[in-house]
Write a protein that holds these residues in place. Structure first.
Motif, PDB file in Angstrom:
ATOM      1  N   ALA A 106       0.789  -1.197  -0.094  1.00 35.59           N
ATOM      2  CA  ALA A 106      -0.154   0.087  -0.096  1.00 35.59           C
ATOM      3  C   ALA A 106       0.980   1.130  -0.021  1.00 35.59           C
ATOM      4  CB  ALA A 106      -0.843   0.129   1.435  1.00 35.59           C
ATOM      5  N   LEU A 107       1.831   1.382   0.856  1.00 36.22           N
ATOM      6  CA  LEU A 107       2.955   2.490   0.820  1.00 36.22           C
ATOM      7  C   LEU A 107       3.614   2.695  -0.431  1.00 36.22           C
ATOM      8  CD1 LEU A 107       4.241   1.922   4.585  1.00 36.22           C
ATOM      9  CD2 LEU A 107       2.862   3.871   3.614  1.00 36.22           C
ATOM     10  N   THR A 108       3.831   1.452  -0.953  1.00 36.35           N
ATOM     11  CA  THR A 108       4.856   1.801  -2.310  1.00 36.35           C
ATOM     12  C   THR A 108       3.844   1.917  -3.572  1.00 36.35           C
ATOM     13  OG1 THR A 108       6.076  -0.080  -1.564  1.00 36.35           O
ATOM     14  CG2 THR A 108       6.381   0.274  -3.796  1.00 36.35           C
ATOM     15  N   THR A 109       2.832   1.330  -3.785  1.00 32.90           N
ATOM     16  CA  THR A 109       1.740   1.787  -4.809  1.00 32.90           C
ATOM     17  C   THR A 109       1.290   3.195  -4.653  1.00 32.90           C
ATOM     18  OG1 THR A 109      -0.076   0.725  -3.734  1.00 32.90           O
ATOM     19  CG2 THR A 109       1.211  -0.735  -5.129  1.00 32.90           C
ATOM     20  N   THR A 110       0.855   3.662  -3.432  1.00 30.47           N
ATOM     21  CA  THR A 110       0.482   5.004  -3.299  1.00 30.47           C
ATOM     22  C   THR A 110       1.566   5.898  -3.751  1.00 30.47           C
ATOM     23  OG1 THR A 110       0.799   5.078  -0.990  1.00 30.47           O
ATOM     24  CG2 THR A 110      -1.456   4.457  -1.926  1.00 30.47           C
ATOM     25  N   GLN A 111       3.004   5.630  -3.484  1.00 35.25           N
ATOM     26  CA  GLN A 111       4.110   6.424  -3.636  1.00 35.25           C
ATOM     27  C   GLN A 111       4.357   6.431  -5.445  1.00 35.25           C
ATOM     28  OE1 GLN A 111       7.782   5.216  -2.205  1.00 35.25           O
ATOM     29  NE2 GLN A 111       8.965   6.996  -2.926  1.00 35.25           N
ATOM     30  N   ASP A 112       4.090   5.392  -6.012  1.00 33.07           N
ATOM     31  CA  ASP A 112       4.293   5.379  -7.382  1.00 33.07           C
ATOM     32  C   ASP A 112       3.072   6.103  -7.989  1.00 33.07           C
ATOM     33  OD1 ASP A 112       6.336   3.686  -6.992  1.00 33.07           O
ATOM     34  OD2 ASP A 112       5.112   1.706  -7.374  1.00 33.07           O
ATOM     35  N   ASN A 113       1.889   5.896  -7.467  1.00 35.96           N
ATOM     36  CA  ASN A 113       0.808   6.567  -8.115  1.00 35.96           C
ATOM     37  C   ASN A 113       1.031   8.209  -8.012  1.00 35.96           C
ATOM     38  OD1 ASN A 113      -0.978   4.453  -8.830  1.00 35.96           O
ATOM     39  ND2 ASN A 113      -2.111   4.575  -6.964  1.00 35.96           N
ATOM     40  N   LEU A 114       1.675   8.517  -6.950  1.00 35.17           N
ATOM     41  CA  LEU A 114       1.840  10.126  -6.847  1.00 35.17           C
ATOM     42  C   LEU A 114       3.004  10.462  -8.070  1.00 35.17           C
ATOM     43  CD1 LEU A 114       2.736  11.972  -3.378  1.00 35.17           C
ATOM     44  CD2 LEU A 114       4.535  11.660  -5.014  1.00 35.17           C
ATOM     45  N   GLN A 115       4.094   9.769  -8.125  1.00 38.75           N
ATOM     46  CA  GLN A 115       5.093   9.892  -9.096  1.00 38.75           C
ATOM     47  C   GLN A 115       4.644  10.169 -10.449  1.00 38.75           C
ATOM     48  OE1 GLN A 115       8.118   7.164  -7.761  1.00 38.75           O
ATOM     49  NE2 GLN A 115       8.842   8.508  -6.241  1.00 38.75           N
ATOM     50  N   MET A 116       3.531   8.976 -10.569  1.00 36.94           N
ATOM     51  CA  MET A 116       3.116   8.800 -12.000  1.00 36.94           C
ATOM     52  C   MET A 116       2.252  10.079 -12.271  1.00 36.94           C
ATOM     53  SD  MET A 116       0.371   6.138 -13.425  1.00 36.94           S
ATOM     54  CE  MET A 116      -0.870   6.542 -12.073  1.00 36.94           C
ATOM     55  N   TYR A 117       1.374  10.907 -11.405  1.00 30.70           N
ATOM     56  CA  TYR A 117       0.820  11.875 -11.598  1.00 30.70           C
ATOM     57  C   TYR A 117       1.332  13.209 -11.638  1.00 30.70           C
ATOM     58  CZ  TYR A 117      -3.715   9.723 -10.381  1.00 30.70           C
ATOM     59  OH  TYR A 117      -4.996   8.883 -10.225  1.00 30.70           O
ATOM     60  N   LEU A 118       2.779  13.107 -11.206  1.00 33.96           N
ATOM     61  CA  LEU A 118       3.541  14.314 -11.252  1.00 33.96           C
ATOM     62  C   LEU A 118       4.738  14.292 -12.192  1.00 33.96           C
ATOM     63  CD1 LEU A 118       4.365  14.480  -7.200  1.00 33.96           C
ATOM     64  CD2 LEU A 118       2.766  15.803  -8.900  1.00 33.96           C
ATOM     65  N   GLY A 119       4.901  13.207 -13.090  1.00 34.55           N
ATOM     66  CA  GLY A 119       6.018  12.760 -13.964  1.00 34.55           C
ATOM     67  C   GLY A 119       5.917  13.857 -15.051  1.00 34.55           C
ATOM     68  N   ASP A 120       4.965  14.517 -15.691  1.00 31.99           N
ATOM     69  CA  ASP A 120       5.048  15.455 -16.707  1.00 31.99           C
ATOM     70  C   ASP A 120       4.703  16.750 -16.217  1.00 31.99           C
ATOM     71  OD1 ASP A 120       2.470  15.060 -16.299  1.00 31.99           O
ATOM     72  OD2 ASP A 120       1.879  15.160 -18.628  1.00 31.99           O
ATOM     73  N   LEU A 121       4.640  16.961 -14.981  1.00 33.82           N
ATOM     74  CA  LEU A 121       4.484  18.372 -14.347  1.00 33.82           C
ATOM     75  C   LEU A 121       5.690  19.236 -14.151  1.00 33.82           C
ATOM     76  CD1 LEU A 121       1.612  17.895 -11.597  1.00 33.82           C
ATOM     77  CD2 LEU A 121       1.496  18.283 -14.210  1.00 33.82           C
ATOM     78  N   SER A 122       5.659  20.488 -14.522  1.00 36.43           N
ATOM     79  CA  SER A 122       7.116  21.337 -14.103  1.00 36.43           C
ATOM     80  C   SER A 122       6.838  21.898 -12.834  1.00 36.43           C
ATOM     81  CB  SER A 122       6.934  22.630 -15.189  1.00 36.43           C
ATOM     82  OG  SER A 122       5.929  23.379 -14.961  1.00 36.43           O
ATOM     83  N   ASP A 123       8.123  22.666 -12.465  1.00 30.53           N
ATOM     84  CA  ASP A 123       8.089  23.301 -11.188  1.00 30.53           C
ATOM     85  C   ASP A 123       7.069  24.183 -11.156  1.00 30.53           C
ATOM     86  OD1 ASP A 123      10.325  21.750 -10.688  1.00 30.53           O
ATOM     87  OD2 ASP A 123      11.719  23.421 -11.215  1.00 30.53           O
ATOM     88  N   ALA A 124       6.697  24.897 -12.240  1.00 29.14           N
ATOM     89  CA  ALA A 124       5.392  26.048 -12.247  1.00 29.14           C
ATOM     90  C   ALA A 124       4.139  25.170 -11.986  1.00 29.14           C
ATOM     91  CB  ALA A 124       5.458  26.763 -13.479  1.00 29.14           C
TER      92      ALA A 124
END
Length: 164
Positions: free
Chosen positions: A10-28
């Motif tokens: 659960a801890l790993t998959t939610t971390q993976d989901n978080l990174q997936m949602y942020l992958g193509d986002l810029s700092d701005a």
């Protein structure tokens, strides 16, 4: 599979989901509020980092977290997230590095638990919501997923593709 393995999953998959949602986002992109009263992703990331340390430190045996950078600690403790920090936001990579650092400490400590450890009473301020250590760890994973779900609103406001 042992109970601790389910918690780690659960801890790993939610971390993976978080990174997936942020992958193509810029700092701005992290500072965009999809509506004026919404928390931006930068605030939510700082909040998740601060909250994980707050939730499990002192309750999860072996979980000793480093002092968080002032920029993360200050932003993450700001209750509403509706005020931009005067010094600005950190780059996305720093939020992700700190999230991963905190999460890896949690995962390493969970790996040392027995099934009976997960039944031990939670003695911190969240005991009403999560009465056992196992429940607290599931709450920690769910907290990550809840905020990651909020990221999708910002993604839509930015016209980013649906990723999940």
């Amino acid at each position: 599979m042992q109970a601790k393995d389910v918690v780690k999953l659960a801890l790993t998959t939610t971390q993976d989901n978080l990174q997936m949602y942020l992958g193509d986002l810029s700092d701005a992109d992290l500072t965009v509020r999809p509506v004026p009263s919404a928390n931006n992703i930068a605030w939510q990331l700082a909040h998740l980092i601060v909250a994980e340390k707050f939730l499990v430190e002192g309750v999860l045996p072996g979980a000793t977290y480093p002092e968080l950078p002032v920029a993360i600690a200050t932003l993450g403790q700001e209750r509403t997230g509706k005020v931009d920090p005067p010094e600005g936001y950190l780059p996305k990579v720093q939020y992700l590095e700190w999230f991963s650092k905190v999460r890896s400490i949690t995962l390493a400590a969970v790996d040392k638990l027995s099934d009976s450890d997960l039944d031990k009473p939670n003695t911190n301020s969240m005991a009403k919501f999560a009465p056992t250590l196992g429940a607290l760890l599931v709450l920690t994973a769910n907290h990550t997923l809840m905020h990651a779900g909020q990221f999708t609103v910002t993604r839509r406001a930015l016209n980013k593709p649906v990723v999940f």
